[in-house]
Design a protein around this motif. Structure first.
Motif, mmCIF file in Angstrom:
data_model
loop_
_atom_site.group_PDB
_atom_site.id
_atom_site.type_symbol
_atom_site.label_atom_id
_atom_site.label_comp_id
_atom_site.label_asym_id
_atom_site.label_seq_id
_atom_site.Cartn_x
_atom_site.Cartn_y
_atom_site.Cartn_z
ATOM 1 N N VAL A 1 -26.785 7.864 -43.951
ATOM 2 C CA VAL A 1 -27.459 8.234 -45.306
ATOM 3 C C VAL A 1 -27.338 6.704 -45.952
ATOM 4 C CG1 VAL A 1 -26.974 9.153 -47.611
ATOM 5 C CG2 VAL A 1 -27.078 10.433 -45.526
ATOM 6 N N ASP A 2 -26.138 6.131 -45.861
ATOM 7 C CA ASP A 2 -26.003 4.756 -46.632
ATOM 8 C C ASP A 2 -26.966 3.638 -46.266
ATOM 9 O OD1 ASP A 2 -24.141 5.896 -48.122
ATOM 10 O OD2 ASP A 2 -22.423 4.993 -46.783
ATOM 11 N N ASP B 1 -17.160 9.497 -41.463
ATOM 12 C CA ASP B 1 -18.352 10.555 -41.423
ATOM 13 C C ASP B 1 -19.378 9.743 -40.903
ATOM 14 O OD1 ASP B 1 -20.458 12.166 -41.800
ATOM 15 O OD2 ASP B 1 -19.756 12.819 -43.578
ATOM 16 N N GLN B 2 -20.021 9.961 -39.774
ATOM 17 C CA GLN B 2 -20.951 9.122 -39.195
ATOM 18 C C GLN B 2 -22.313 9.294 -39.836
ATOM 19 O OE1 GLN B 2 -22.359 8.152 -34.892
ATOM 20 N NE2 GLN B 2 -23.291 9.931 -35.097
ATOM 21 N N GLU B 3 -22.710 10.859 -40.229
ATOM 22 C CA GLU B 3 -23.580 11.131 -41.167
ATOM 23 C C GLU B 3 -23.892 10.521 -42.410
ATOM 24 O OE1 GLU B 3 -25.714 15.220 -42.838
ATOM 25 O OE2 GLU B 3 -24.180 15.199 -41.267
ATOM 26 N N GLN B 4 -22.566 10.261 -43.191
ATOM 27 C CA GLN B 4 -22.690 9.545 -44.405
ATOM 28 C C GLN B 4 -23.104 8.185 -44.303
ATOM 29 O OE1 GLN B 4 -22.566 10.778 -47.460
ATOM 30 N NE2 GLN B 4 -23.278 8.799 -48.012
ATOM 31 N N GLU C 1 -15.030 3.958 -40.797
ATOM 32 C CA GLU C 1 -16.089 4.825 -41.047
ATOM 33 C C GLU C 1 -15.374 6.173 -40.477
ATOM 34 O OE1 GLU C 1 -20.686 4.724 -41.146
ATOM 35 O OE2 GLU C 1 -20.081 5.963 -39.247
#
Length: 249
Positions: free
Chosen positions: A77-78, A71-74, A69
């Motif tokens: 979101v997932d 992007d931790q934020e994405q 991974e």
């Protein structure tokens, strides 16, 4: 500290130490006394590990997801999307079992399609492919928000609509006749009562495409061909709907 985090997360200190050893969740720092301290980033990572565990993923698969991974934020979101999908599946199953319970309490024989809803939906792929996930979800939630009696009443309305189409065809009226076009208007009005459909949303171009597409489906799908009094009857309904879409929508 590790004991406080373990208690709040509903896991054991031993589990947290194991996650540290295999590189899943490391403490933010380790004090001179050997105590492990977990800051916000470590807690977020633990939350994600626990979420993936709840979704049935093994530790090795979780480690791979986290290592790849960017992007931790994405990633979060997932996770939200996955959890919402799981919630929807559970809600559907709850509604299914409630319908079965309602049928049993009323002395009615529960139908298999009602009992198994939420475990399998035979129209989902087709509806999503034609009109999108939003349309399927809106229509699905509307239908399964109805009581068993309301569902039966709606199915009776559909049966009455089909019977009227068959009577119109057998009367010898042509697809562009006043009687056939009145039936087409009734059909479109019926579609407008189903949330998620373009007709319900007032989208003219998509409504026209939908009405024409349904007309084609009634001819192409053997299940509908039989419903509308055989191939000739289905073709009659299709042609009437196509004419209505061309001239009245």
């Amino acid at each position: 500290m590790i004991h406080e985090l373990a208690a709040r997360a509903g896991v054991t200190s031993r589990t947290l130490r194991h996650y540290d050893r295999i590189g899943l969740v490391a403490p933010t720092r380790v004090g001179a006394n050997g105590y492990r301290y977990y800051g916000p980033d470590a807690v977020v990572r633990l939350q994600r590990v626990l979420l993936m565990r709840r979704l049935g993923m093994g530790l090795s698969a979780i480690a791979q997801v986290l290592s790849e991974e960017v992007d931790q934020e994405q990633g979060l979101v997932d996770h939200v999307a996955e959890l919402e999908a799981e919630r929807d599946r559970i809600d559907r199953r709850i509604r299914s079992v409630r319908h079965t319970l309602e049928a049993l309490r009323s002395g009615a024989e529960p139908h298999m399609d009602v009992m198994l809803d939420g475990f399998n939906d035979r129209f989902e792929d087709e509806v999503v492919a034609r009109w999108g996930e939003k349309a399927f979800r809106a229509g699905h939630d509307w239908w399964h928000g109805k009581s068993l009696e309301e569902q039966r009443a709606w199915k009776q309305e559909v049966d009455d609509l089909v019977a009227a189409w068959v009577d119109t065809h057998r009367s010898g009226a042509g697809p562009v006749s006043e009687r056939a076009q009145a039936m087409a208007a009734r059909h479109v009005e019926w579609l407008s009562g189903i949330p998620g459909t373009p007709t319900a949303e007032g989208d003219r171009e998509r409504s026209i495409a939908m009405v024409r597409g349904l007309g084609d489906l009634y001819v192409d799908d053997p299940a509908f061909t039989g419903t509308y009094d055989g191939p000739e009857g289905a073709a009659f309904v299709r042609d009437a709907l196509h004419e209505y879409a061309r001239t009245a929508m």
